[in-house]
Design an enzyme around this catalytic site. Structure first.
Site, short mmCIF file in Angstrom:
data_model
loop_
_atom_site.label_atom_id
_atom_site.label_comp_id
_atom_site.label_asym_id
_atom_site.label_seq_id
_atom_site.Cartn_x
_atom_site.Cartn_y
_atom_site.Cartn_z
N GLY A 266 0.82 -1.20 0.00
CA GLY A 266 0.00 0.00 0.00
C GLY A 266 0.86 1.24 0.00
O GLY A 266 2.08 1.18 -0.21
N ASP B 169 -14.73 4.97 4.92
CA ASP B 169 -14.14 4.72 3.59
C ASP B 169 -14.54 3.33 3.10
O ASP B 169 -13.70 2.53 2.67
CB ASP B 169 -12.62 4.86 3.63
CG ASP B 169 -12.00 4.93 2.22
OD1 ASP B 169 -12.74 5.26 1.26
OD2 ASP B 169 -10.79 4.67 2.09
#
Length: 281
Positions: free
Chosen positions: A18, A132
């Site tokens: 990530g 999110d």
């Protein structure tokens, strides 16, 4: 990575990467249980918001664990350079990979949405908003159990406080967030509604050629069901979509209300998915 991590777990190959960290497969040498280990390099954190997200994720995951539809956390290790979290090991493919090729049958969509809403309702009962929710953050373990992941943007609202700040991903973010207003946990329900729309239609309800255009469409919240796309979608499914993707958050369903909607209660009880379904690919 932290020395303490390496003394307690056997870390093997990299399985994901990530913006701030790397995910490895790891094993508990005593039980030989496999886990995922997320190792975050603190030197890559750019500002106070990044650092807050770093601290939020293990805190909220610990508060929410254990739950069958929330990714579990088992250990946290931290030193001056790294923060490492030992979590449930999930498959490499996310919900995004499973729905990207077009609509899926209602029974499958209902089963997936029921499971997601159960995870979201658990978060909200504990006073946590995810903020999110999107298909990329919805994972599956080897037993096909859905796991809501990535709590770096989560926020606490449990003492009645409202939330603020533009957080989320353009296609899935609620209009009150885009408008810079204070908001409540129902921003997560809006995101779930958008995911359900995509599962049934194969396209998002609000779109544009840029983030700004998507945000403009989200704020207008002109929810449509084009007959060419929705001709085989039941009235009950469209009714739930209207209640999830409601511009007026005071009229928007809560996660608990959505779980009691007839479409969820009936369609999700359909026969088990076949081996040809997108869920098992």
């Amino acid at each position: 990575m932290c020395e303490a991590l390496k003394t307690q777990y056997q870390v093997s190959e990299e399985i994901g990467r990530g913006r701030f960290g790397t995910i490895y497969r790891c094993f508990d040498p005593l039980s030989n249980e496999p886990y995922a280990c997320k190792v975050i390099d603190k030197s890559l954190l750019q500002d106070s918001t990044d650092r807050e997200c770093l601290q939020n994720e293990p805190k909220f995951m610990t508060l929410l664990s254990p739950h069958p539809n929330i990714i579990g956390i088992y250990d946290v290790f931290e030193d001056d350079q790294y923060l490492s979290m030992v979590m449930d090991l999930c498959e490499p493919h996310t919900l995004f990979d499973r729905i990207v090729n077009g609509p899926i049958p209602e029974a499958q969509a209902a089963a997936l949405m029921k499971t997601l809403l159960e995870g979201v309702a658990h978060c909200h009962r504990r006073g946590v908003a995810h903020r999110d929710i999107k298909p990329d953050n919805i994972l599956f373990d080897s037993g096909e159990n859905m796991k809501l992941a990535d709590f770096g943007s989560a926020e606490w609202f449990g003492d009645g406080r409202s939330m603020s700040g533009v957080v989320g991903t353009p296609y899935y973010v609620a209009p009150e967030v885009v408008l810079g207003r204070e908001y409540d946990e129902k921003v997560d329900v809006w995101s779930c509604g958008v995911i359900l729309y995509i599962m049934l239609a194969g396209i998002p309800p609000f779109y544009g050629d840029s983030a700004a255009e998507i945000f403009e469409a989200v704020v207008r919240a002109n929810l449509r069901f084009p007959s060419r796309i929705f001709r085989n979608v039941s009235p009950a499914a469209k009714d739930l979509l209207r209640k999830l993707i409601s511009r007026d958050s005071s009229r928007r369903f809560s996660a608990e209300q959505a779980l009691r909607h007839p479409w969820i209660l009936t369609a999700a009880q359909s026969p088990h998915l076949t081996s040809e379904s997108p869920l098992s690919q």
